[in-house]
Design a protein around this motif. Structure first.
Motif, PDB file in Angstrom:
ATOM      1  N   GLY A  84       0.854  -1.165  -0.120  1.00 49.76           N
ATOM      2  CA  GLY A  84       0.063   0.033   0.010  1.00 49.76           C
ATOM      3  C   GLY A  84       0.844   1.230  -0.129  1.00 49.76           C
ATOM      4  O   GLY A  84       1.956   0.978  -0.144  1.00 49.76           O
ATOM      5  N   TYR A  85       0.085   2.408   0.058  1.00 51.34           N
ATOM      6  CA  TYR A  85       0.897   3.667   0.082  1.00 51.34           C
ATOM      7  C   TYR A  85       1.303   4.311   1.467  1.00 51.34           C
ATOM      8  O   TYR A  85       2.356   5.005   1.515  1.00 51.34           O
ATOM      9  CB  TYR A  85      -0.155   4.865  -0.456  1.00 51.34           C
ATOM     10  N   ALA A  86       0.626   3.839   2.656  1.00 51.37           N
ATOM     11  CA  ALA A  86       1.007   4.405   3.928  1.00 51.37           C
ATOM     12  C   ALA A  86       1.076   3.405   5.007  1.00 51.37           C
ATOM     13  O   ALA A  86       0.531   2.163   4.765  1.00 51.37           O
ATOM     14  CB  ALA A  86      -0.064   5.413   4.341  1.00 51.37           C
ATOM     15  N   GLY A  87       1.555   3.917   6.206  1.00 50.61           N
ATOM     16  CA  GLY A  87       1.563   3.080   7.404  1.00 50.61           C
ATOM     17  C   GLY A  87       2.960   2.786   7.770  1.00 50.61           C
ATOM     18  O   GLY A  87       3.859   2.979   6.883  1.00 50.61           O
ATOM     19  N   GLU A 104       4.899  10.666   2.419  1.00 53.38           N
ATOM     20  CA  GLU A 104       4.186  10.493   0.989  1.00 53.38           C
ATOM     21  C   GLU A 104       5.005  10.215  -0.083  1.00 53.38           C
ATOM     22  O   GLU A 104       4.365  10.339  -1.174  1.00 53.38           O
ATOM     23  CB  GLU A 104       3.552  11.699   1.204  1.00 53.38           C
ATOM     24  N   TYR A 269      -8.044  10.053  -1.151  1.00 50.75           N
ATOM     25  CA  TYR A 269      -7.363   9.131  -0.345  1.00 50.75           C
ATOM     26  C   TYR A 269      -5.971   9.718   0.124  1.00 50.75           C
ATOM     27  O   TYR A 269      -5.733   9.445   1.178  1.00 50.75           O
ATOM     28  CB  TYR A 269      -6.915   8.072  -1.370  1.00 50.75           C
ATOM     29  N   CYS A 270      -5.337  10.580  -0.728  1.00 51.65           N
ATOM     30  CA  CYS A 270      -4.104  11.068  -0.321  1.00 51.65           C
ATOM     31  C   CYS A 270      -4.201  12.073   1.031  1.00 51.65           C
ATOM     32  O   CYS A 270      -3.522  12.308   2.055  1.00 51.65           O
ATOM     33  CB  CYS A 270      -3.278  12.045  -1.525  1.00 51.65           C
ATOM     34  N   ARG A 272      -6.705  11.829   3.171  1.00 52.36           N
ATOM     35  CA  ARG A 272      -6.762  10.992   4.269  1.00 52.36           C
ATOM     36  C   ARG A 272      -5.512  10.244   4.852  1.00 52.36           C
ATOM     37  O   ARG A 272      -5.396   9.945   6.066  1.00 52.36           O
ATOM     38  CB  ARG A 272      -7.928  10.089   4.188  1.00 52.36           C
ATOM     39  N   ALA A 273      -4.691   9.790   3.843  1.00 56.31           N
ATOM     40  CA  ALA A 273      -3.488   9.052   4.227  1.00 56.31           C
ATOM     41  C   ALA A 273      -2.332   9.951   4.542  1.00 56.31           C
ATOM     42  O   ALA A 273      -1.617   9.687   5.692  1.00 56.31           O
ATOM     43  CB  ALA A 273      -2.910   8.136   2.883  1.00 56.31           C
ATOM     44  N   PHE A 274      -2.352  11.191   4.164  1.00 54.15           N
ATOM     45  CA  PHE A 274      -0.873  12.032   4.189  1.00 54.15           C
ATOM     46  C   PHE A 274      -1.568  13.273   4.684  1.00 54.15           C
ATOM     47  O   PHE A 274      -0.476  14.179   4.872  1.00 54.15           O
ATOM     48  CB  PHE A 274      -0.251  12.067   2.783  1.00 54.15           C
TER      49      PHE A 274
END
Length: 409
Positions: A84-87, A104, A269-270, A272-274
């Motif tokens: 995935g992208y984040a975490g 990010e 999404y960005c 919320r994630a970053f």
């Protein structure tokens, strides 16, 4: 520019007779040549990782015939596909690297390609999945490119020659290796070709959906809205108001909104994630630099101490950029307005920041390859022959560099 209302039915019929065997031969021969060069080079050239330390290296080594296609940006696509992208697990991949990647950084790679890799990975592994997606997309792109070049070429015989020559021109482009590597270029090429092809045939719903998928494949996918909208306007302008069956409706234009809407979903999404809806654009700006006028790439080339090939000072990228710029007047004069507009945007927008990777990005400026196909079909063969000779030679060199972790594009 070509008349947008010219016999779309005839164009469709000409484009439907695709010589699949000939296209398959072109594809197989070009990919086999790159594969042989790539494998042989791994025994002759030392790995660039020994002197270019600090970049992300994520994937586990695969068999040599597969491994040589997964370098540089491939690592990011494979990382996103798997984790995935984040975490915390993603951020841990950046610890201890000499290059200071921020959390990010993965957002610079849009989601459609890694999603497809993730779907297929359980069956064959991430590297093999990426290669399969790239080459299937390349095959579909060749079919679509053939149809567009064939339609532009006129009669059945000339159109067939133009179509095959256009596909050959794509396959001998110096950066053609990226169309089979674990990169998103061939997927975006297929989607952009599909979007323009659907639009020229008046299928604006399909064009909008293809464009929407393109917008979440490559950052410049958002530009597809412009040529689709232009094609809609051109067809309405040239079709009599009383011909309701052929004249696109006003509602058809709304399908272009699918393109920014798709990118908007990724922006949510960005956010919320970053905490940054433009994280993907900011990451691109850090790599390529902010946008300015189209002269910016050339001033940066001069300021960066020009080299044979590298980042902002690449003379190879400069040569490719100049070649595409010189081709634009011919594209505008000969091809449909939507294709000409796409070519102009595809050339100008990257040059507003840097020459870095322009050669790779130019793979998706397909109207240029249509023009080479037309030149060949009309007997003007000096430039196509010169292009093929230089492209194949540089393509082999770049494949050898790429396979061994040296910068190729």
């Amino acid at each position: 520019m070509h008349d947008a209302a010219q016999s779309p039915g005839l164009e469709a019929r000409e484009g439907s007779r695709v010589p699949y065997a000939d296209l398959a031969m072109l594809l197989a021969a070009s990919r086999a040549a790159l594969l042989i060069v790539g494998i042989l080079s791994t025994w002759l050239i030392p790995s660039g990782l020994a002197v270019q330390k600090g970049n992300l290296v994520y994937h586990a080594p695969a068999a040599r015939p597969l491994e040589i296609w997964a370098r540089w940006d491939s690592e990011w696509y494979l990382l996103i596909a798997a984790e995935g992208y984040a975490g915390p697990q993603v951020r841990s991949r950046f610890e201890g690297l000499a290059v200071p990647y921020e959390a990010e950084a993965p957002a610079g790679f849009l989601p459609l390609y890694p999603i497809l890799i993730r779907v297929l990975s359980p069956l064959m592994g991430g590297v093999a999945a990426g290669i399969l997606i790239s080459n299937v997309s390349l095959w579909c792109a060749l079919v679509l490119l053939y149809r567009l070049a064939c339609a532009a070429g006129g009669g059945a015989s000339a159109g067939r020659v133009a179509g095959l020559a256009a596909c050959a021109a794509l396959l001998v482009h110096p950066m053609s290796l990226f169309l089979s590597a674990v990169y998103a270029e061939s997927l975006f090429l297929m989607l952009s070709l599909a979007a323009i092809d659907f639009a020229r045939r008046g299928r604006f719903a399909a064009a909008g959906l293809a464009g929407a998928l393109g917008a979440v494949t490559r950052p410049f996918g958002l530009l597809l809205a412009a040529p689709i909208a232009f094609e809609w306007w051109d067809q309405r302008r040239l079709t009599p108001a009383g011909d309701r069956e052929s004249r696109p409706s006003a509602l058809a234009l709304l399908w272009t909104l699918a393109i920014p809407s798709a990118l908007g979903l990724f922006m949510i999404y960005c956010w919320r994630a970053f905490g940054d809806p433009l994280a993907f654009a900011h990451r691109q700006s850090r790599w390529r630099g902010g946008l300015s006028g189209p002269w910016r790439a050339f001033t940066r080339w001069w300021e960066s101490t020009p080299t044979a090939h590298g980042a902002h000072g690449s003379t190879l990228e400069l040569g490719i950029a100049i070649a595409f710029i010189l081709m634009l007047p011919f594209v505008v004069r000969r091809l449909r307005g939507s294709m000409a507009l796409y070519a102009i945007l595809g050339v100008v927008m990257p040059l507003c920041s840097t020459l870095w990777s322009f050669g790779r990005l130019s793979l998706t400026i397909f109207p240029a390859f249509v023009m080479i196909g037309l030149a060949w079909s009309e007997g003007r063969r000096r430039f196509p022959v010169l292009y093929a000779f230089i492209g194949a030679t540089l393509g082999g060199l770049l494949m050898a560099l790429f396979a061994n972790w040296w910068w190729a594009g």
